[in-house]
Design an enzyme around this catalytic site. Structure first.
Site, PDB file in Angstrom:
ATOM      1  N   TYR A 103      -2.014  -0.759  10.287  1.00 18.16           N
ATOM      2  CA  TYR A 103      -2.015  -1.213   8.888  1.00 18.16           C
ATOM      3  C   TYR A 103      -0.728  -0.787   8.197  1.00 18.16           C
ATOM      4  O   TYR A 103      -0.088  -1.574   7.490  1.00 18.16           O
ATOM      5  CB  TYR A 103      -3.235  -0.628   8.169  1.00 18.16           C
ATOM      6  N   SER A 136       0.861  -1.185   0.000  1.00 17.04           N
ATOM      7  CA  SER A 136       0.000   0.000   0.000  1.00 17.04           C
ATOM      8  C   SER A 136       0.891   1.226   0.000  1.00 17.04           C
ATOM      9  O   SER A 136       2.064   1.156   0.385  1.00 17.04           O
ATOM     10  CB  SER A 136      -0.877  -0.010   1.268  1.00 17.04           C
TER      11      SER A 136
END
Length: 250
Positions: free
Chosen positions: A169, A156
């Site tokens: 995350y 990401s």
């Protein structure tokens, strides 16, 4: 030179390849399984929810694809031994794996760093990092037997540049990038290549949870971003190792 985000795969680009996909019951993982099967792959569908995996299975078969294998597994609770047993079962049945797509991830809660709960931190990293670590260890002896193998991790933008309130995350994705780089360097003179893929802003349930006010129709769909996935799964990416590719190139 053609960009990987514009890559056009031949109809049989993945013929004779066996592809294992985690999180294959929904979103990007489901679309990847369907797309890979359309290009000739035999897919192994991993995930927690059997009904969702069966839905992916049914769509592949109705499209005329090879019959997939369903492997239910809970990445939150699985142990290293579970992954070793899983790989032994796959090897006994299918003999090899050519491509691994680690797609399964959980978002966790977005909150200030000092409010991250221990249980949350451990759970997100168990799914996003530990499961991939132990599964990769279990898979390596089988993957080494191939002349060429592609292992793809999902990253990401927050796994490259930290972002406020995305602590758990973000940390899990930084670690994923690091693991990929270690493996890529360790296996650079072998037939196994390791890369990361960043889907970018994509119309999925995880994206909707992270950005509840966003208009879904403004986003790319999982199908839109498949060219980069096909590129890394195909033999056209032989020699690409240790890279982190963006599906959506600005």
């Amino acid at each position: 030179m053609q960009s990987h985000s514009q890559y056009v795969a031949s109809d049989n680009a993945l013929r004779d390849k066996i592809v294992l996909i985690t999180g294959a019951g929904d979103g990007i993982g489901k679309q990847a399984a369907i797309t890979f099967a359309q290009h000739g792959a035999e897919v192994i569908l991993l995930g927690r929810t059997v009904a969702k995996l069966e839905s992916t299975y049914d769509e592949i078969v109705s499209n005329g694809g090879l019959q997939p294998t369903i492997v239910p597994i809970d990445f939150k609770g699985a142990s290293p031994k579970n992954y070793q047993d899983m790989v032994a079962s796959i090897e006994g049945q299918l003999k090899k794996i050519d491509v691994v797509l680690f797609n399964a991830s959980v978002l966790g809660n977005l909150c200030p760093f000092h409010e991250i709960k221990e249980s949350e931190f451990l759970e997100v990293n168990q799914v996003n990092l530990n499961s991939q670590f132990f599964m990769t260890q279990a898979l390596l002896p089988l993957l080494k037997k191939n002349k060429n193998t592609s292992v793809i991790y999902t990253t990401s933008s927050v796994g490259r540049t930290g972002r406020a309130y995305w602590g758990t995350y973000s940390i899990s994705k930084f670690a994923t990038e690091g693991m990929m780089q270690v493996l890529a360097d360790e296996y650079k003179n072998t037939g196994i290549r390791f890369n990361c893929i960043n889907p970018g802003a994509t119309k999925t349930s995880m994206r909707a949870k992270a950005f509840p006010g966003e208009k879904p129709d403004s986003l790319k769909t999982p199908e839109d971003i498949m060219p980069t996935y096909l590129y890394l799964a195909s033999d056209d990416s032989i020699g690409v190792n240790g890279q982190s590719l963006d599906c959506q190139v600005k």
